[in-house]
Design an enzyme around this catalytic site. Structure first.
Site, PDB file in Angstrom:
ATOM      1  N   CYS A  23     -31.759  71.994   3.469  1.00  0.00           N
ATOM      2  CA  CYS A  23     -30.481  72.559   3.869  1.00  0.00           C
ATOM      3  C   CYS A  23     -29.538  71.427   4.239  1.00  0.00           C
ATOM      4  O   CYS A  23     -29.889  70.554   5.037  1.00  0.00           O
ATOM      5  CB  CYS A  23     -30.654  73.521   5.050  1.00  0.00           C
ATOM      6  SG  CYS A  23     -29.134  74.421   5.484  1.00  0.00           S
TER       7      CYS A  23
ATOM      8  N   TYR B 150     -24.441  72.841   0.515  1.00  0.00           N
ATOM      9  CA  TYR B 150     -23.010  73.162   0.531  1.00  0.00           C
ATOM     10  C   TYR B 150     -22.199  71.948   0.133  1.00  0.00           C
ATOM     11  O   TYR B 150     -22.714  70.857   0.065  1.00  0.00           O
ATOM     12  CB  TYR B 150     -22.577  73.650   1.925  1.00  0.00           C
ATOM     13  CG  TYR B 150     -23.070  72.801   3.067  1.00  0.00           C
ATOM     14  CD1 TYR B 150     -22.386  71.638   3.452  1.00  0.00           C
ATOM     15  CD2 TYR B 150     -24.245  73.133   3.754  1.00  0.00           C
ATOM     16  CE1 TYR B 150     -22.832  70.864   4.504  1.00  0.00           C
ATOM     17  CE2 TYR B 150     -24.696  72.350   4.815  1.00  0.00           C
ATOM     18  CZ  TYR B 150     -23.985  71.212   5.192  1.00  0.00           C
ATOM     19  OH  TYR B 150     -24.442  70.450   6.230  1.00  0.00           O
TER      20      TYR B 150
ATOM     21  N   TYR C   8     -22.445  80.810   8.347  1.00  0.00           N
ATOM     22  CA  TYR C   8     -23.126  79.728   9.050  1.00  0.00           C
ATOM     23  C   TYR C   8     -24.603  80.069   9.193  1.00  0.00           C
ATOM     24  O   TYR C   8     -24.955  81.189   9.583  1.00  0.00           O
ATOM     25  CB  TYR C   8     -22.516  79.518  10.441  1.00  0.00           C
ATOM     26  CG  TYR C   8     -21.109  78.982  10.407  1.00  0.00           C
ATOM     27  CD1 TYR C   8     -20.865  77.611  10.354  1.00  0.00           C
ATOM     28  CD2 TYR C   8     -20.016  79.846  10.401  1.00  0.00           C
ATOM     29  CE1 TYR C   8     -19.570  77.110  10.315  1.00  0.00           C
ATOM     30  CE2 TYR C   8     -18.719  79.358  10.356  1.00  0.00           C
ATOM     31  CZ  TYR C   8     -18.496  77.995  10.310  1.00  0.00           C
ATOM     32  OH  TYR C   8     -17.217  77.504  10.262  1.00  0.00           O
ATOM     33  N   SER C   9     -25.457  79.087   8.888  1.00  0.00           N
ATOM     34  CA  SER C   9     -26.893  79.279   9.081  1.00  0.00           C
ATOM     35  C   SER C   9     -27.179  79.451  10.570  1.00  0.00           C
ATOM     36  O   SER C   9     -26.637  78.720  11.404  1.00  0.00           O
ATOM     37  CB  SER C   9     -27.673  78.067   8.553  1.00  0.00           C
ATOM     38  OG  SER C   9     -27.502  77.919   7.161  1.00  0.00           O
TER      39      SER C   9
ATOM     40  N   GLU D 199     -30.770  75.393   0.199  1.00  0.00           N
ATOM     41  CA  GLU D 199     -29.464  75.927   0.606  1.00  0.00           C
ATOM     42  C   GLU D 199     -28.563  74.739   0.892  1.00  0.00           C
ATOM     43  O   GLU D 199     -28.711  74.057   1.900  1.00  0.00           O
ATOM     44  CB  GLU D 199     -29.617  76.800   1.861  1.00  0.00           C
ATOM     45  CG  GLU D 199     -28.370  77.589   2.220  1.00  0.00           C
ATOM     46  CD  GLU D 199     -28.628  78.561   3.345  1.00  0.00           C
ATOM     47  OE1 GLU D 199     -28.563  78.137   4.522  1.00  0.00           O
ATOM     48  OE2 GLU D 199     -28.918  79.743   3.072  1.00  0.00           O
TER      49      GLU D 199
END
Length: 417
Positions: A375, A417, A173-174, A415
């Site tokens: 992100c 996902y 997790y960021s 970044e």
């Protein structure tokens, strides 16, 4: 390459980003320091190594810049190789040591959930979607898990996970807090986590009648339900609970050291986490302030955040506060896809919102001091191409080559996902 004559000049200078793009953690032995250079971070964490510099005239074409950026990056990598010494818990990035995997899945750190000084655990309100909840949780690590803005930590849930493993495999997790933590003690770390709940889909871990109310009171007894193992573990934690932490890790999203850098941030949903860590340092923490109380950051920070509903917006109170206090240095724009539309009647996604400022953003990207951070969901880069492809072409520039050159100059950070 550019009809305006600005792009080549800026991109040539942008190659210098490759050697000086990240925050200092500890100065590797043998590297010269740059004591007189202004820094965004207090020197307590270490001073900065001298970055490779480019000399000579401005490059006349984008093709030459790409070559120059690659050469500059190679110099940086070569410099790293000369000083890199394997040490437990650190990694050398651009000639500097940063904290790295201090704790592993086999030997995690046992932290403890503590009450956050600013936010309630649940940040959002019900929207009608099963996965409406996003939480903000803070863990006490006792100063044993140092990290930098833009890094991530891993969380180990008890499990079992999809594959039946107990404990579950780690989920990264960021980090949503700055390096000093929300309480500025350097002993806590905060995460922004969306509770994953899917109804009647392929993966199921609760049959009809088996789903029980979660901490927020949400349950779906009439459906087949899949609850994300780690996200639900985190969202159901309470103050005093133990949490198993790994990391920190990640070097893609680190901030530049230049206090005059421009930071353009694109976030969808919980992709806001690293952006919040940046903004806490830039506009809130004592670590980002000078002795006279002024901010060390002198550039522009511009946030574009995309969410499906207005009820899904995250940290709006903080964004509003920064805008009021620093109107010349901070901007934010929201894209609420299921509620807002543009003048043409299109759903308001991030690229749709950015298109309203395309000329201004394109001009900003001509500066070697500008960094782009993305992100969130996959497809954000495609959105950038959709937004800036036409304006780049109009300027005689290929957007994909432009973005590629920014990446080589370490000014384009992604970044997803």
């Amino acid at each position: 390459m550019s009809r305006s004559g600005r792009v080549p000049a800026v991109l040539a200078a942008g190659a210098a980003c490759a050697g000086a793009a990240h925050w200092a953690f500890v100065t590797p032995a043998g590297l010269p320091t740059r004591e007189s250079a202004p820094q965004l971070r207090a020197t307590a964490r270490g001073s900065n190594a001298e970055a490779p510099k480019m000399t000579g005239s401005v490059l006349p074409t984008g093709a030459l810049f790409v070559a120059a950026a690659a050469a500059s990056a190679a110099v940086a990598r070569r410099a790293e190789g000369e000083v890199a010494v394997k040490k437990k818990g650190v990694k050398v990035v651009h000639g500097k040591e940063i904290p790295w995997n201090l704790f592993s899945p086999k030997a995690p750190y046992q932290g403890k959930v503590v009450k956050n000084v600013k936010h309630a655990q649940t940040l959002t309100t019900p929207t009608g979607d099963a996965n409406w909840e996003t939480t903000h949780l803070t863990f006490d690590h006792g100063g044993n898990v140092p990290y930098l803005e833009g890094q991530s930590i891993g969380i180990i849930a008890p499990g079992p996970d999809k594959k039946g493993e107990t404990p579950a495999r780690i989920r990264l997790y960021s980090i949503a807090s700055s390096a000093v933590g929300d309480d500025e003690t350097s002993k806590t770390v905060s995460l922004c986590v969306k509770r994953v709940v899917d109804l009647n889909k392929e993966h199921v871990n609760r049959e009809v009648g088996e789903d029980k109310p979660d901490k927020a009171g949400t349950h779906f007894p009439e459906d087949k339900v899949y609850r994300g193992v780690c996200s639900n573990h985190i969202c159901d934690l309470s103050v005093g609970d133990d949490v198993m932490i790994t990391g920190p890790t990640g070097a893609e999203m680190l901030l530049p050291e230049d206090p005059e850098a421009n930071i353009v941030m694109l976030a969808t949903g919980t992709g806001i986490a690293p952006m919040r860590s940046y903004m806490r340092l830039l506009f809130n923490d004592k670590a980002g302030a000078n002795a006279d109380g002024s901010r060390k950051f002198k550039g522009l920070a511009w946030l574009f955040m995309g969410v499906p509903f207005a009820k899904s917006l995250l940290y709006d109170d903080e964004h509003t506060e920064y805008k009021i206090k620093y109107p010349d240095q901070f901007k934010f724009d929201y894209a609420v896809s299921r509620e807002d539309k543009n003048a043409a009647g299109q759903k308001m996604y991030i690229q749709t919102k950015m298109a309203e400022y395309a000329e201004e953003l394109w001009e900003l990207m001509q500066s070697p001091k500008t960094h782009i951070y993305m992100c969130g969901l996959k497809g954000m880069e495609a959105g950038m191409a959709e937004c800036f492809g036409p304006i780049a072409e109009k300027a005689g520039v290929n957007w994909l080559e432009f973005a590629k050159a920014m990446k080589k100059a370490d000014c384009y950070h992604v970044e997803v996902y």
